[in-house]
Design an enzyme around this catalytic site. Structure first.
Site, PDB file in Angstrom:
ATOM      1  CB  SER A   1      -0.975  -0.022   1.185  1.00  0.00           C
ATOM      2  OG  SER A   1      -1.906   1.040   1.083  1.00  0.00           O
ATOM      3  CG  HIS A   2       0.291   3.683   3.405  1.00  0.00           C
ATOM      4  ND1 HIS A   2      -0.510   2.577   3.595  1.00  0.00           N
ATOM      5  CD2 HIS A   2       0.748   4.029   4.626  1.00  0.00           C
ATOM      6  CE1 HIS A   2      -0.529   2.269   4.881  1.00  0.00           C
ATOM      7  NE2 HIS A   2       0.221   3.133   5.532  1.00  0.00           N
TER       8      HIS A   2
ATOM      9  CG  ASP B   1      -2.178   4.528  -1.504  1.00  0.00           C
ATOM     10  OD1 ASP B   1      -2.984   4.507  -2.456  1.00  0.00           O
ATOM     11  OD2 ASP B   1      -2.122   3.631  -0.640  1.00  0.00           O
TER      12      ASP B   1
ATOM     13  CG  ASP C   1      -2.576  -0.058  -2.628  1.00  0.00           C
ATOM     14  OD1 ASP C   1      -2.501   1.062  -2.072  1.00  0.00           O
ATOM     15  OD2 ASP C   1      -3.335  -0.955  -2.232  1.00  0.00           O
TER      16      ASP C   1
ATOM     17  CG  ASP D   1      -5.663   1.356  -0.794  1.00  0.00           C
ATOM     18  OD1 ASP D   1      -4.755   2.210  -0.675  1.00  0.00           O
ATOM     19  OD2 ASP D   1      -5.726   0.331  -0.081  1.00  0.00           O
ATOM     20  NE  ARG D   2      -3.827   3.831   3.145  1.00  0.00           N
ATOM     21  CZ  ARG D   2      -3.499   3.770   4.433  1.00  0.00           C
ATOM     22  NH1 ARG D   2      -3.142   4.866   5.068  1.00  0.00           N
ATOM     23  NH2 ARG D   2      -3.533   2.635   5.085  1.00  0.00           N
TER      24      ARG D   2
ATOM     25  CE  LYS E   1      -7.383   1.926   2.435  1.00  0.00           C
ATOM     26  NZ  LYS E   1      -7.563   0.780   3.320  1.00  0.00           N
TER      27      LYS E   1
END
Length: 566
Positions: free
Chosen positions: A114-115, A280, A282, A284-285, A381
């Site tokens: 992710s982030h 971010d 991947d 999703d943010r 998300k």
């Protein structure tokens, strides 16, 4: 093509327990002999994918190409009938969720942390998603973890690597492989949700009074940003930056907040850009930021929920079934739900909790304070969805008020004038000693057990504000759909005036511990513009001082300042 299934002897590794978003460790941990293979085989041992279809994708971080080939070897040996893989092994997490749902795949393996930073000395992750496109529930991740503790061998088919740069149909042993364009299906999805013609008309008729900048942070969303903002909406090349996905994210930290997305913030302020957004690693943010106007994630989801049924075609047509937030997220969306007569759920941190509600038809729009916002169009998300949602709402709001340009700041002020404002901030203390973090949690648990903080008054030295403790609790959640219980999801100190602070150990880091402190103070609309439009840190200063004083957090963690403030 001839092939042979080979069984490789191995031994368990300690600590392969998936967190809220899969297994995350340093790259060098995954590169240990048999380490990645063990975890991948544990997925196939825990989930029957024989004869099934599996999606593979990720954010393109370091070690991703090798991991895709490992999954092909092991998955094929375990009987996977078909793999659907994003070109170059790349699929944003939201795009992967969409692909799983659109093509009725049985699951997906996402290669992302992710982030978190990428590169040979940073983080990697493996996450399993189920057939609804959402993260695997604890019932499955617990099975995967159990298999990692007893594994003695894994199966492979050793064949030449698949060329991930070539779209098309291929075979790998007994399995079919389809390599798809990473962007096309996702763009089609967004075009079915939002009013792209309205957005395009607004942007093209306000080229000087409403400039846009999207920052991909060298994560997976760069190509998606180009396809949307440049190719579809016709914006200039300068409207997208850091759009090339890189294995190390260009040496940056692909977390869209005021600290790590400073390049976006600086350019927005320097050039007077009206609408800035970042996503971010991947995808999703998201962060929404215009000149002089930062939107907290709590406010963002509340504003989307407020305007959605009026402005966004997807919700105009289908309506809104309910709203939800994670427990640490501010209660701003609760105010919207109450006014509109909608059910509002409060769940633990982790998108899988929203998925159950969505599948049951009880949730349409939801968000987390950790810059995650989304809806029931997928089961993750979705950072880019949130960005386009904001553009759709702003285009609609300007259509309704043709004599003034409504930007981010104006939309926020209009919202606060109706609903009041939940001043909200999060302090992240990253990679702190695990012993100190646990001691902090234990100390607060003593207060919960003994009630020793109840009715105690605390005064901020700098502001003179007095806060009296009303209650100290642990957040437990009973899922209204399947009855499952999640305990100890965060420690909450509630004050007599309705303010609250939340302490939570995060499961998204790869080493050490991360402690998050959430601070929230509600100011009603009747307080007036001067109070409602204060700077966030000014509005929360006294409460933050009291939170640190009550918890003794600096002493336990050995930190005078947080790593990140949002």
């Amino acid at each position: 093509m001839s092939y042979q299934v080979k069984e490789v002897k191995t031994k368990p590794y300690d600590g392969q327990k998936p967190g809220t978003s899969g297994l995350r460790k340093r790259v060098k941990v995954f590169q240990q002999e048999h380490y990645t293979e063990n975890f991948v085989q544990a997925i196939f041992d825990a989930v029957d994918l024989n004869g099934k279809t599996l999606v593979i994708g990720g954010d393109g971080r370091y070690f991703s190409p090798e991991a895709v080939q490992i999954i092909l070897k092991i998955g094929s040996a375990n009987g996977v009938a078909k793999f659907i893989i994003g070109k170059d092994g790349i699929l944003s997490t939201p795009a992967a969720s969409n692909v799983i749902r659109k093509y009725k795949a049985d699951g997906g393996i996402l290669l992302t942390a992710s982030h978190n930073p990428g590169g040979p000395n940073n983080d990697f992750g493996i996450k399993y998603n189920v057939s609804n496109g959402g993260p695997a529930p604890e019932s499955i991740t617990d099975k995967i973890f159990a298999k990692t503790k007893s594994i003695s061998s894994y199966k492979v088919i050793e064949l030449s690597p698949i060329d991930l740069a070539q779209k098309g149909f291929f075979t790998y042993g007994p399995s079919n492989v389809e390599i798809i364009d990473s962007v096309t299906d996702y763009l089609l999805l967004l075009e079915s949700i939002f009013d792209f013609p309205l957005i395009k008309t607004f942007l093209q008729t306000h080229t000087d009074s409403f400039k846009v900048l999207f920052d991909g942070m060298h994560g997976v969303t760069g190509p998606y940003g180009r396809a949307i903002f440049i190719d579809t909406l016709g914006l200039p090349e300068s409207s997208v930056q850091n759009a090339q996905p890189l294995p190390d994210f260009g040496g940056g930290h692909p977390d869209p907040n005021l600290t790590y997305a400073h390049e976006l913030v600086e350019r927005v302020e320097r050039e007077g850009i009206h609408f800035g957004a970042a996503s971010d690693g991947d995808g999703d943010r998201n962060m929404i930021y215009g000149k002089g106007a930062f939107v907290t994630p709590s406010d963002s989801v509340a504003i989307i929920a407020d305007w959605a049924a009026e402005a966004i075609p997807y919700f105009k047509k289908g309506g809104i079934n309910g709203l939800a937030r994670s427990m640490p997220t501010s209660a701003q969306i609760d105010k919207v739900a109450k006014k509109k007569g909608l059910e509002c759920h409060v769940v633990p941190t982790g998108w899988k909790f929203f998925g159950n509600l969505m599948d049951a038809g009880r949730l349409s729009i939801c968000g987390e304070e950790s810059f995650g916002t989304g809806s029931d169009h997928i089961r993750e998300k979705d950072g880019v969805w949130a960005v386009v949602a904001w553009l759709n709402i702003l285009a609609y709001a300007n259509q309704q008020s043709p004599n003034e340009v409504i930007g981010i700041k104006e939309l926020l002020e209009k919202h606060y004038a109706v609903y009041g404002r939940s001043f909200f901030s999060r302090y992240d203390y990253e990679e702190v000693p695990s012993v100190g973090a646990q001691s902090l949690v234990d100390a607060i648990n003593v207060h919960i057990t003994t009630g020793s903080l109840a009715s105690t008054a605390h005064v901020s030295k700098s502001t003179g504000q007095k806060f009296t403790v009303a209650d100290v609790t642990n957040f437990d959640y009973t899922d209204p759909i399947d009855g499952s219980i999640s305990r100890n999801q965060g420690q909450i100190v509630t004050f007599a005036d309705g303010s609250r602070v939340v302490f939570r150990l995060s499961g998204t880091g790869s080493q050490g511990a991360t402690v998050r402190l959430y601070v929230e103070r509600y100011v009603p609309a009747s307080a007036g513009p001067a109070e409602l439009n204060k700077d966030t840190q000014e509005g929360l200063k006294g409460l933050i001082e009291v939170a640190l004083q009550i918890s003794n957090l600096p002493e336990f963690l050995g930190r005078d300042k947080p790593t990140v403030i949002t």
